[in-house]
Write a protein that holds these residues in place. Structure first.
Motif, mmCIF file in Angstrom:
data_model
loop_
_atom_site.group_PDB
_atom_site.id
_atom_site.type_symbol
_atom_site.label_atom_id
_atom_site.label_comp_id
_atom_site.label_asym_id
_atom_site.label_seq_id
_atom_site.Cartn_x
_atom_site.Cartn_y
_atom_site.Cartn_z
ATOM 1 N N LEU A 6 0.855 -1.235 0.106
ATOM 2 C CA LEU A 6 -0.078 0.129 0.001
ATOM 3 C C LEU A 6 0.779 1.207 -0.061
ATOM 4 O O LEU A 6 0.447 2.172 -0.959
ATOM 5 N N ALA A 7 2.002 1.391 0.739
ATOM 6 C CA ALA A 7 2.772 2.281 0.779
ATOM 7 C C ALA A 7 3.381 2.845 -0.610
ATOM 8 O O ALA A 7 3.599 3.744 -1.017
ATOM 9 N N ALA A 8 3.570 1.735 -1.315
ATOM 10 C CA ALA A 8 4.468 1.813 -2.432
ATOM 11 C C ALA A 8 3.255 2.327 -3.757
ATOM 12 O O ALA A 8 3.675 3.429 -4.277
ATOM 13 N N VAL A 9 2.347 1.537 -3.736
ATOM 14 C CA VAL A 9 1.342 2.006 -4.488
ATOM 15 C C VAL A 9 0.642 3.437 -4.396
ATOM 16 O O VAL A 9 0.652 4.116 -5.423
ATOM 17 N N TYR A 10 0.667 3.966 -3.215
ATOM 18 C CA TYR A 10 0.101 5.213 -2.884
ATOM 19 C C TYR A 10 1.517 6.229 -2.594
ATOM 20 O O TYR A 10 1.038 7.344 -2.396
ATOM 21 N N GLY A 11 2.487 5.864 -2.993
ATOM 22 C CA GLY A 11 3.612 6.930 -3.037
ATOM 23 C C GLY A 11 3.870 7.304 -1.739
ATOM 24 O O GLY A 11 4.437 8.542 -1.487
ATOM 25 N N HIS A 12 4.020 6.502 -0.758
ATOM 26 C CA HIS A 12 4.523 6.958 0.538
ATOM 27 C C HIS A 12 5.868 6.564 0.984
ATOM 28 O O HIS A 12 5.780 5.495 1.714
ATOM 29 N N LEU A 13 6.950 7.209 0.594
ATOM 30 C CA LEU A 13 8.415 6.589 0.805
ATOM 31 C C LEU A 13 8.595 6.562 2.326
ATOM 32 O O LEU A 13 9.243 5.414 2.851
ATOM 33 N N ASP A 14 8.112 7.651 3.069
ATOM 34 C CA ASP A 14 8.568 7.470 4.352
ATOM 35 C C ASP A 14 7.923 6.270 5.155
ATOM 36 O O ASP A 14 8.776 5.584 6.057
ATOM 37 N N CYS A 15 6.662 5.963 4.855
ATOM 38 C CA CYS A 15 5.779 5.030 5.466
ATOM 39 C C CYS A 15 6.579 3.449 5.108
ATOM 40 O O CYS A 15 6.870 2.685 5.764
ATOM 41 N N PHE A 16 7.018 3.461 3.869
ATOM 42 C CA PHE A 16 7.802 2.297 3.299
ATOM 43 C C PHE A 16 9.151 2.017 4.034
ATOM 44 O O PHE A 16 9.220 0.902 4.361
#
Length: 319
Positions: A188-198
């Motif tokens: 989900l973090a990758a698909v939605y573009g949340h690098l910090d969460c990733f």
């Protein structure tokens, strides 16, 4: 195959029956005047923690502290306070003994509600009061999945810091195994573009290959999609690829389509270089140490190691 499907259907029916039994109001509660419940809810709606406290000091009101009521999605006063982000009301309710993991009719806990609405302070208070960071086992989603999807890095930090599972997946039936296998928070973090969460999920031990530790689930999928596959498919920035490589992803698992083998793609270039160049001894040592700490359920115990600060920083991917 028929036996498996019948067993699955039976288990699903049992789960549904259990959920409904949990959410059914008590007979005594059904027959009781709703004035007390409405008074509690109104105090929460108004964010009037003083009135709420005074009401809960009276037994006639306190007996309904965990009762579900209200329009829309009936829930407890604590669930209502968490959804509005009324922190002082949350604190009063907890002080008077409200069930921190009470369920609404959708099997969502107050913590899940606070996470869904982005109320960080309420999330902190609920976790400190003992709320389960994984939410309810009867709900298909989890607070971690919601925070990763929404890019709520501070909330995700709180959840993981209180022991939430970084490899959690959505609860789906057996026939949806292919979807379930790539439903983790890293995806989900990758698909939605949340690098910090990733990055944070990887630091807390998320599996860099499948974000899944359920070997049975992976075995039911002919070709489960790796995180590297997902990142290439969704044209994620090269930083995602580099993080997966640094955290030990198997660079030989994904097969690159012919149209993605161009060296003009920085992510593909990183993967090709990783395949051609063996990991350094230092990098391999970092992976072994982090894996050992993860197996002892202490991924954040790096700061306690008696090694130079520069090595601590390296183990925490800060250099």
């Amino acid at each position: 195959m028929k036996v498996v499907l019948l067993q699955s259907a039976k288990m699903n029916l049992m789960d549904i029956t259990k959920i409904f039994s949990l959410l059914q109001p008590e007979k005594e509660e059904e027959d009781t005047n709703t004035g007390e419940k409405q008074a509690l809810n109104q105090a929460v709606y108004d964010n009037d923690s003083h009135t709420l406290d005074q009401l809960l000091r009276q037994e006639r009101y306190k007996r309904f502290i965990n009762s579900r009521s209200g329009w829309g999605v009936p829930g407890t006063p604590l669930r209502l306070a968490a959804s509005y982000g009324h922190l002082s009301c949350v604190q009063v309710l907890l002080a008077h003994g409200a069930d921190v993991d009470s369920l609404d009719v959708k099997a969502q806990t107050p913590l899940f509600t606070a996470v869904s609405h982005g109320h960080l302070d309420c999330v902190r208070v609920l976790l400190e009061a003992g709320a389960c960071p994984g939410g309810s086992i009867y709900n298909n989603c989890s607070p971690v999945l919601t925070a990763a999807r929404d890019g709520a890095i501070a909330i995700l930090q709180e959840l993981l810091g209180h022991g939430a599972e970084p490899n959690v997946k959505a609860k789906l039936p057996v026939w949806a195994s292919n979807i379930a296998s790539c439903s983790g928070p890293l995806y989900l973090a990758a698909v939605y573009g949340h690098l910090d969460c990733f990055r944070l999920l990887l630091l807390y031990g998320a599996d860099p290959d499948y974000n899944c530790t359920d070997k049975g689930l992976l075995a039911r999928v002919p070709r489960p999609r790796t995180l590297l596959d997902i990142c290439f498919h969704h044209n994620c920035a090269p930083e995602y690829i580099q993080l997966l490589i640094d955290f030990g992803a198997n660079v030989y698992l994904p097969s690159l389509p012919p149209d993605q083998t161009s060296h003009d793609d920085k992510g593909v270039t990183l993967l090709i270089q990783a395949r051609a160049t063996p990991r350094s001894l230092l990098s391999q040592a970092r992976l072994v140490i982090r894996r050992a700490l993860r197996q002892t359920c202490q991924p954040q115990a790096i700061d306690q190691l008696e090694i130079p600060p520069v090595l601590i920083s390296y183990l925490k991917h800060q250099t």
